[in-house]
Scaffold this active site. Structure first.
Site, mmCIF file in Angstrom:
data_model
loop_
_atom_site.group_PDB
_atom_site.id
_atom_site.type_symbol
_atom_site.label_atom_id
_atom_site.label_comp_id
_atom_site.label_asym_id
_atom_site.label_seq_id
_atom_site.Cartn_x
_atom_site.Cartn_y
_atom_site.Cartn_z
ATOM 1 N N ASP A 82 68.027 -29.961 16.216
ATOM 2 C CA ASP A 82 67.016 -31.009 16.188
ATOM 3 C C ASP A 82 67.407 -32.064 15.157
ATOM 4 O O ASP A 82 68.243 -31.815 14.292
ATOM 5 C CB ASP A 82 65.628 -30.438 15.900
ATOM 6 C CG ASP A 82 65.494 -29.805 14.527
ATOM 7 O OD1 ASP A 82 66.435 -29.111 14.090
ATOM 8 O OD2 ASP A 82 64.441 -29.996 13.884
ATOM 9 N N GLU A 144 64.335 -27.212 12.440
ATOM 10 C CA GLU A 144 64.669 -27.318 11.015
ATOM 11 C C GLU A 144 64.216 -28.650 10.429
ATOM 12 O O GLU A 144 63.747 -28.703 9.300
ATOM 13 C CB GLU A 144 66.178 -27.137 10.818
ATOM 14 C CG GLU A 144 66.594 -26.923 9.384
ATOM 15 C CD GLU A 144 66.817 -28.203 8.589
ATOM 16 O OE1 GLU A 144 66.871 -28.126 7.358
ATOM 17 O OE2 GLU A 144 66.922 -29.298 9.191
#
Length: 168
Positions: A82, A144
């Site tokens: 991400d 994250e």
């Protein structure tokens, strides 16, 4: 091997960078899933076994393993697919999900954190062509940059799955 295949790895990185996997924005949830599928396929191709896209209660994580190094330690490889939001767009010289090489430097959202890290791990594993001297576990997650709470809860509920002797 790495030098001979550098162009291929760079193309894979460019493809990966084109996925707008912004975990903090709900309208990008499908892109985060697409990034998980992209990672899972790369792991399968290089011989990682038991590759799964794991539901975490938030964005998915990709898990895989190769546990055939009897008597040797197991190394957990961690990364994330991400990325941070891209606003304000007007500060970007080039569109954030159209990776661009300028004077030998690669620009695009996620180029440094952490899609290039994921590609580096995959390329290193691929270079050894299944002759890994240790057990391998891989967890690449999709949250994250947002909160990471879902992965933390998942790890707490599945300690055996993520148990390893070292983490990189």
């Amino acid at each position: 091997y790495l030098a001979e295949n550098q162009a291929r790895f760079q193309e894979e990185l460019l493809d990966f960078l084109r996925i707008p996997s912004i975990s903090a924005l709900p309208d990008h949830a499908e892109a985060v899933k697409q990034a998980a599928e992209w990672v899972a396929e790369r792991l399968r191709v290089i011989g990682i076994e038991n590759v799964q896209i794991l539901p975490t209660g938030g964005h998915p994580a990709v898990y895989g393993e190769w546990l055939h190094a009897e008597g040797k330690p197991t190394v957990m490889i961690y990364g994330h697919f991400d990325v941070q939001p891209v606003d304000p767009l007007e500060l970007w010289t080039n569109p954030p999900f159209e990776p661009t090489v300028i004077d030998g430097a690669l620009y695009g959202r996620g180029a440094a954190d952490d899609k290039s890290g994921v590609i580096t791990h995959v390329a290193a594993l691929r270079a050894l062509q299944g002759r890994w001297p240790v057990g391998i576990k891989v967890i690449i997650e999709g949250e994250e940059e947002y909160a990471g709470e879902s992965l933390a809860r998942f790890i707490e509920s599945s300690p055996d799955l993520v148990r390893a002797d070292a983490i990189v």
